[in-house]
Design an enzyme around this catalytic site. Structure first.
Site, PDB file in Angstrom:
ATOM      1  N   ASN A  65      -8.873  -6.166   9.576  1.00 26.78           N
ATOM      2  CA  ASN A  65      -7.952  -5.369   8.770  1.00 26.78           C
ATOM      3  C   ASN A  65      -7.086  -4.509   9.685  1.00 26.78           C
ATOM      4  O   ASN A  65      -7.595  -3.862  10.601  1.00 26.78           O
ATOM      5  CB  ASN A  65      -8.726  -4.444   7.823  1.00 26.78           C
ATOM      6  CG  ASN A  65      -7.821  -3.387   7.196  1.00 26.78           C
ATOM      7  OD1 ASN A  65      -7.093  -3.680   6.264  1.00 26.78           O
ATOM      8  ND2 ASN A  65      -7.849  -2.169   7.721  1.00 26.78           N
ATOM      9  N   GLU A  66      -5.798  -4.503   9.441  1.00 27.48           N
ATOM     10  CA  GLU A  66      -4.861  -3.662  10.202  1.00 27.48           C
ATOM     11  C   GLU A  66      -5.191  -3.687  11.696  1.00 27.48           C
ATOM     12  O   GLU A  66      -5.330  -2.643  12.346  1.00 27.48           O
ATOM     13  CB  GLU A  66      -4.841  -2.235   9.641  1.00 27.48           C
ATOM     14  CG  GLU A  66      -4.264  -2.180   8.235  1.00 27.48           C
ATOM     15  CD  GLU A  66      -3.954  -0.769   7.745  1.00 27.48           C
ATOM     16  OE1 GLU A  66      -4.233   0.212   8.469  1.00 27.48           O
ATOM     17  OE2 GLU A  66      -3.454  -0.648   6.611  1.00 27.48           O
TER      18      GLU A  66
ATOM     19  N   GLU B 131     -12.553   0.707  -1.269  1.00 28.49           N
ATOM     20  CA  GLU B 131     -13.006   0.983   0.101  1.00 28.49           C
ATOM     21  C   GLU B 131     -14.043   2.096   0.089  1.00 28.49           C
ATOM     22  O   GLU B 131     -14.043   2.953  -0.797  1.00 28.49           O
ATOM     23  CB  GLU B 131     -11.814   1.400   0.968  1.00 28.49           C
ATOM     24  CG  GLU B 131     -12.161   1.654   2.426  1.00 28.49           C
ATOM     25  CD  GLU B 131     -10.933   1.828   3.307  1.00 28.49           C
ATOM     26  OE1 GLU B 131     -11.090   1.904   4.534  1.00 28.49           O
ATOM     27  OE2 GLU B 131      -9.801   1.896   2.771  1.00 28.49           O
TER      28      GLU B 131
ATOM     29  N   GLU C 116      -2.765  -4.368   0.463  1.00 28.80           N
ATOM     30  CA  GLU C 116      -2.733  -2.907   0.321  1.00 28.80           C
ATOM     31  C   GLU C 116      -1.321  -2.509  -0.054  1.00 28.80           C
ATOM     32  O   GLU C 116      -0.368  -2.801   0.674  1.00 28.80           O
ATOM     33  CB  GLU C 116      -3.168  -2.186   1.607  1.00 28.80           C
ATOM     34  CG  GLU C 116      -4.647  -2.325   1.930  1.00 28.80           C
ATOM     35  CD  GLU C 116      -5.104  -1.432   3.088  1.00 28.80           C
ATOM     36  OE1 GLU C 116      -4.485  -0.355   3.292  1.00 28.80           O
ATOM     37  OE2 GLU C 116      -6.066  -1.802   3.768  1.00 28.80           O
TER      38      GLU C 116
ATOM     39  N   TYR D  75       3.103   0.801   1.824  1.00 29.53           N
ATOM     40  CA  TYR D  75       2.881   1.941   0.931  1.00 29.53           C
ATOM     41  C   TYR D  75       4.214   2.610   0.597  1.00 29.53           C
ATOM     42  O   TYR D  75       5.108   2.722   1.447  1.00 29.53           O
ATOM     43  CB  TYR D  75       1.938   2.958   1.573  1.00 29.53           C
ATOM     44  CG  TYR D  75       0.496   2.508   1.581  1.00 29.53           C
ATOM     45  CD1 TYR D  75      -0.312   2.692   0.467  1.00 29.53           C
ATOM     46  CD2 TYR D  75      -0.053   1.883   2.696  1.00 29.53           C
ATOM     47  CE1 TYR D  75      -1.638   2.271   0.458  1.00 29.53           C
ATOM     48  CE2 TYR D  75      -1.381   1.458   2.707  1.00 29.53           C
ATOM     49  CZ  TYR D  75      -2.165   1.655   1.584  1.00 29.53           C
ATOM     50  OH  TYR D  75      -3.475   1.227   1.577  1.00 29.53           O
TER      51      TYR D  75
ATOM     52  N   GLN E  16      -5.982   2.582  -4.566  1.00 34.69           N
ATOM     53  CA  GLN E  16      -7.208   1.847  -4.705  1.00 34.69           C
ATOM     54  C   GLN E  16      -7.702   1.924  -6.127  1.00 34.69           C
ATOM     55  O   GLN E  16      -7.031   2.511  -6.979  1.00 34.69           O
ATOM     56  CB  GLN E  16      -8.254   2.364  -3.729  1.00 34.69           C
ATOM     57  CG  GLN E  16      -7.896   2.099  -2.274  1.00 34.69           C
ATOM     58  CD  GLN E  16      -9.009   2.485  -1.305  1.00 34.69           C
ATOM     59  OE1 GLN E  16     -10.151   2.711  -1.662  1.00 34.69           O
ATOM     60  NE2 GLN E  16      -8.657   2.573  -0.044  1.00 34.69           N
TER      61      GLN E  16
END
Length: 489
Positions: free
Chosen positions: A170-171, A23, A294, A237, A343
């Site tokens: 995204n999101e 990103e 992610e 996460y 990432q």
């Protein structure tokens, strides 16, 4: 004891489960991947040669770009044409820094070419238009003559590129628009219509999926838009403390934080099970893939760095989290078709850290290296002792087994801080050849690599095994990951 039988091979483990995410965030792109064509750092067409060489060694299959939250503020036409003429923008999401747009569509596909990886672009649904998204698809994939194809040619690229995967936003439940699932489902239906197939190859369309345990989002998206998608994403996460407001240090942690981190990482198994069950209800043939685009550890930023750049060190604990996560991806790989760690370079649970011309490979990098033989292999649903859960050996042991090219790859992880793990693996016949035997561990649970000590953590030969007929007997040290690849008669 873990028992492997000939009939235990089930689904294939897609190599894209080992995908990556890059990103426009902090030093992820600039300094991490892109140094520019005038840099003294060795590069090829502006892309760091050492980064490419390291990533090729772990067989990176696919790279998700340009975000992340950044994707829903990214307007692609600012990132094409002569770099000196590209307009800048403010990266309001990640530190308010100026984005030069020097790394854009052409540079991204150059990176993929050097990596021999596939394209996964995330489109701007949050602040972009349908026409903008459609034009980008045409610019990338249209052959022959058309307005966008002609524009691409004027910027130096005659042939179209292959666009394998495209994410529609995204999101969208958060930074991508704070939408409700019903509203996003309608927007997805609208926008995906214009992700046209201009070229020879179809584009795999990925809808924005749930945040962690938001099962309602999956239910609504599958019910209202499932027929129009090829994949549905999921973000999760691992927070070492379990508290987003105080995530914990990447290197200074105690025993409680170690085990809480492992518990949080293992939780992804529950999420996969429940999201897959919802998807199975609407899609029993498993046509739609679950795309975990992610995932990874998210700690407090390294002291002294810009907190918006999300830089953190990477220890043996992170490598263990990666192994725990891979093991669960393997088990659900009949539905999980891709995953992208957050990432790739210098951000969150990175593979690589750079400091000027210096490059450091992290423990997570080596965890990826240990799992390369599982790429595109068949999952083996090996049976543990009756008292153990599938994929576990006691409280602290984990294993995953796959089959490819007439050999089994067995990876065993010991999540204990201080106890060795004794494990026995029983194969269908006498072990004839041990092709690979490697271990990843460290002197301490927080061992990590730095510019001054780049080899504190690295792969080593593993000699803590012995062959006894059809059985492999292993003694795995604390906080370690071991991979063996074996053939049998």
């Amino acid at each position: 004891m873990v028992t492997i039988t000939e009939d235990a091979r089930t689904h294939r483990i897609d190599r894209r489960i080992y995908g990556h995410f890059a990103e426009h965030l902090g030093r992820g792109i600039y300094e991490g991947i892109w140094v520019g064509e005038d840099s003294d750092i060795p590069h090829r067409n502006g892309i760091r040669s050492d980064v490419v060489a390291a990533l090729r060694a772990i067989k990176v299959p696919v790279v998700r770009w340009p975000g992340g939250c950044f994707a829903d503020e990214y307007h692609w036409q600012r990132g094409i044409g002569p770099r000196a003429e590209r307009p800048t923008m403010i990266n309001t999401l990640w530190g308010g820094v100026v984005e030069s747009n020097h790394f854009g569509t052409h540079e991204y596909f150059e990176l993929l070419h050097q990596l021999d990886a596939e394209a996964y672009i995330c489109g701007n649904l949050g602040s972009g238009t349908v026409a903008e998204m459609r034009d980008w698809i045409e610019y990338i994939t249209r052959d022959g003559t058309s307005p966008m194809a002609d524009l691409r040619k004027r910027h130096g690229r005659e042939q179209p590129w292959r666009l394998h995967f495209f994410g529609v936003g995204n999101e969208s439940w958060g930074c991508g628009g704070n939408m409700r699932p019903q509203y996003y489902a309608d927007l997805y239906r609208h926008y995906q219509t214009y992700v046209r197939q201009f070229g020879e190859f179809p584009i795999y369309k990925i809808a924005c999926g749930a945040n962690g345990d938001d099962y309602e989002w999956t239910e609504v998206l599958m019910a209202q838009a499932g027929a129009l998608m090829d994949g549905l994403s999921l973000h999760y996460y691992t927070i070492p403390t379990g508290d987003w407001s105080a995530k914990g240090s990447a290197v200074d942690f105690d025993e409680n934080e170690w085990y809480e981190t492992i518990r949080q990482a293992r939780r992804i198994g529950e999420l996969l099970e429940r999201h897959c069950a919802i998807m199975d209800k609407h899609d029993p043939d498993k046509r739609v893939g679950l795309i975990v685009d992610e995932w990874g550890t998210w700690c407090d930023p390294t002291p002294g760095t810009n907190p918006s750049f999300l830089e953190q060190q990477n220890t043996i604990r992170d490598a263990i989290v990666a192994a725990v996560t891979f093991n669960r991806f393997h088990r659900y790989a009949d539905r999980v078709r891709m995953a992208n760690i957050a990432q790739m370079v210098n951000v969150l649970q990175a593979m690589l850290l750079t400091d000027g011309p210096a490059l450091v490979k992290t423990p997570t990098y080596y965890a990826f290296a240990l799992y390369t033989d599982h790429h595109d292999a068949f999952f083996v649903d090996a049976r543990p002792d009756p008292d153990d859960a599938p994929g576990l050996i006691g409280a602290h042991g984990e294993y995953t087994v796959s089959w490819k090219d007439d050999a089994y790859t067995i990876t065993v992880t010991n999540t204990s801080l201080d106890e060795k793990l004794d494990a026995t693996v029983d194969l269908p016949g006498r072990v004839t050849t041990v092709h690979r035997h490697q271990i990843l561990t460290g002197a301490r649970p927080n061992s990590h690599n730095t510019v001054a000590a780049p080899d504190e953590v690295a792969l080593a030969d593993f000699d803590g095994y012995r062959v006894d007929g059809s059985r492999l007997r292993l003694t795995v040290p604390p906080h370690s990951i071991v991979t063996l690849r074996v053939s049998h008669a």
